[in-house]
Design an enzyme around this catalytic site. Structure first.
Site, PDB file in Angstrom:
ATOM      1  N   GLY A 140       0.797  -1.218   0.000  1.00 10.69           N
ATOM      2  CA  GLY A 140       0.000   0.000   0.000  1.00 10.69           C
ATOM      3  C   GLY A 140       0.832   1.271   0.000  1.00 10.69           C
ATOM      4  CB  ILE A 141       0.283   4.500   1.771  1.00  9.45           C
ATOM      5  CG1 ILE A 141      -1.052   4.863   1.100  1.00  9.45           C
ATOM      6  CG2 ILE A 141       1.084   5.755   2.071  1.00  9.45           C
ATOM      7  CD1 ILE A 141      -1.991   5.650   1.987  1.00  9.45           C
ATOM      8  CG  ASP A 177       3.401  -7.757  16.410  1.00  9.06           C
ATOM      9  OD1 ASP A 177       2.707  -6.725  16.243  1.00  9.06           O
ATOM     10  OD2 ASP A 177       2.973  -8.776  16.980  1.00  9.06           O
ATOM     11  CE1 TYR A 226      -8.513   4.059   9.609  1.00 12.50           C
ATOM     12  CE2 TYR A 226      -9.861   5.879   8.793  1.00 12.50           C
ATOM     13  CZ  TYR A 226      -8.722   5.097   8.708  1.00 12.50           C
ATOM     14  OH  TYR A 226      -7.787   5.356   7.739  1.00 12.50           O
ATOM     15  CB  VAL A 278      -5.527   5.819  -0.800  1.00 17.14           C
ATOM     16  CG1 VAL A 278      -4.311   5.390  -1.611  1.00 17.14           C
ATOM     17  CG2 VAL A 278      -5.424   7.279  -0.381  1.00 17.14           C
TER      18      VAL A 278
END
Length: 271
Positions: A27-28, A80, A168, A201
Site C-alpha cells: 500500500g502507501i 510486530d 477509526y 486511496v
C-alpha cells in the site's frame, strides 16, 4: 535563516539518510519506500509481513534514480508494532534514524451499537497505540542528535466522519493531537512531527468498500478530482516531510484527499 547545505536543487534529495518506514510491506508504505529510495535514502522496511517487505525491497532497488543521482538502499526488518519489547529492540537497532514514517493502521466499519470492545481495542492499538510506542522508542535518540522527522498517517476521517467510521475516526483524530503534542515536546531538540491525512486511496485497507461498485463510485464523486487516489500519489507527501524542503514544518497536517474536505464531499448544487 535556515539554509540547506546542498542548495535548492537538492531540497528533496535524501542521500545518506536512514529512514524507517513502518508498514512498508504494501500500500502507501510500499510506495513511500520506493519514493524515498529513489531520492537516495537508505530505507528500513519494517513490517510483520516479511514476504511483503522483501517484495517492497525488490521494487525499491529497481527504482531508477534521477539523472546524475543514485538510488538509495532498502532492507527488510521484521516487526510486530504491537510487541513493545520488539519495538524497543528495533529502535536500538535503528540507532536514531533521520526519519520515521508510520503507515500501519486498521479499520472495522460498524455502527457504534454493533462495535465489540475487542474490535475497539484493535483499531485503537494499530492506529494510535503503535504510533505512541514507536515515538517513545525512537524520538529520544533523534532529540539527542538534534534532528529528525516523524511522519504519521492520519486520515480525512480525523475531520469528516460518516456512519460506521466512529472508532477509526476517533483514533485518527487522536493521532493528529498526539503528533502535535510531540512536535511541542521535542521541537526544541530539532525533531519534527507531522501527519498526512489521505482521502480515499486504493489499498488493501479499502478493498472492503472499493469492491462494491456503488461505494466505489460514490467515493470517487465526493472529491474535487472525482476519483480515488493511487498509493503512489501519497508518496510525494512523505518525501516532502522527511526532506529539507520541510525543515520549518512541524505540528502540521498535510491533507492529500483530492479536495474532499475542501468541497464538502456531499452535494454539487446546480447554481
Amino acid at each position: 535563516m535556515h539554509r540547506t547545505t546542498s542548495g535548492y536543487a537538492n531540497l528533496f534529495r535524501l542521500d545518506g539518510r536512514r529512514i524507517v518506514v513502518v508498514g512498508g510491506a504494501g500500500g502507501i508504505g510500499r510506495e513511500s519506500v520506493r519514493a524515498l529510495a529513489a531520492h537516495g535514502a537508505d530505507v528500513i522496511v519494517a513490517d510483520r509481513d516479511e514476504a511483503g517487505a522483501v517484495e517492497t525491497v525488490r521494487l525499491a532497488r529497481q527504482e531508477p534514480p534521477a539523472p546524475g543521482s543514485r538510488t538509495g538502499t532498502a532492507v527488510p526488518y521484521p516487526l510486530d508494532v504491537l510487541d513493545d519489547d520488539a519495538v524497543l529492540r528495533a529502535a536500538a537497532d535503528w540507532d536514531a534514524p533521520d526519519g520515521l514514517v508510520v503507515t500501519v493502521g486498521a479499520n472495522v466499519r460498524k455502527r457504534i451499537a454493533d462495535y465489540s470492545l475487542d474490535e475497539f481495542d484493535r483499531v485503537i492499538a494499530l492506529n494510535l497505540r503503535a504510533h505512541l510506542s514507536l515515538m517513545k522508542a525512537v524520538a529520544p535518540a533523534m532529540a539527542a542528535r538534534g534532528s529528525g522527522s516523524v511522519v504519521g498517517f492520519a486520515s480525512m476521517r480525523a475531520f469528516t466522519v460518516e456512519a460506521g467510521q466512529s472508532v477509526y475516526a476517533a483514533a485518527k483524530a487522536g493521532l493528529v493531537q498526539l503528533l502535535r503534542t510531540a512536535a511541542d515536546e521535542w521541537g526544541p531538540q530539532g525533531v519534527r512531527f507531522n501527519a498526512i491525512a489521505p482521502g480515499v486511496v486504493r489499498t488493501p485497507l479499502t478493498d472492503q468498500i472499493a469492491d462494491d461498485p456503488r461505494w466505489y463510485d460514490a467515493y470517487a464523486q465526493a472529491s474535487a478530482l472525482r476519483r480515488w487516489a493511487g498509493a503512489d500519489e501519497i508518496a510525494g507527501a512523505v518525501a516532502y516531510l522527511v526532506s529539507d524542503a520541510s525543515t520549518f514544518v512541524t505540528g502540521s497536517v498535510l491533507t492529500v484527499d483530492g479536495g474532499w474536505t475542501a468541497v464538502d464531499g456531499r452535494f454539487d448544487p446546480s447554481v
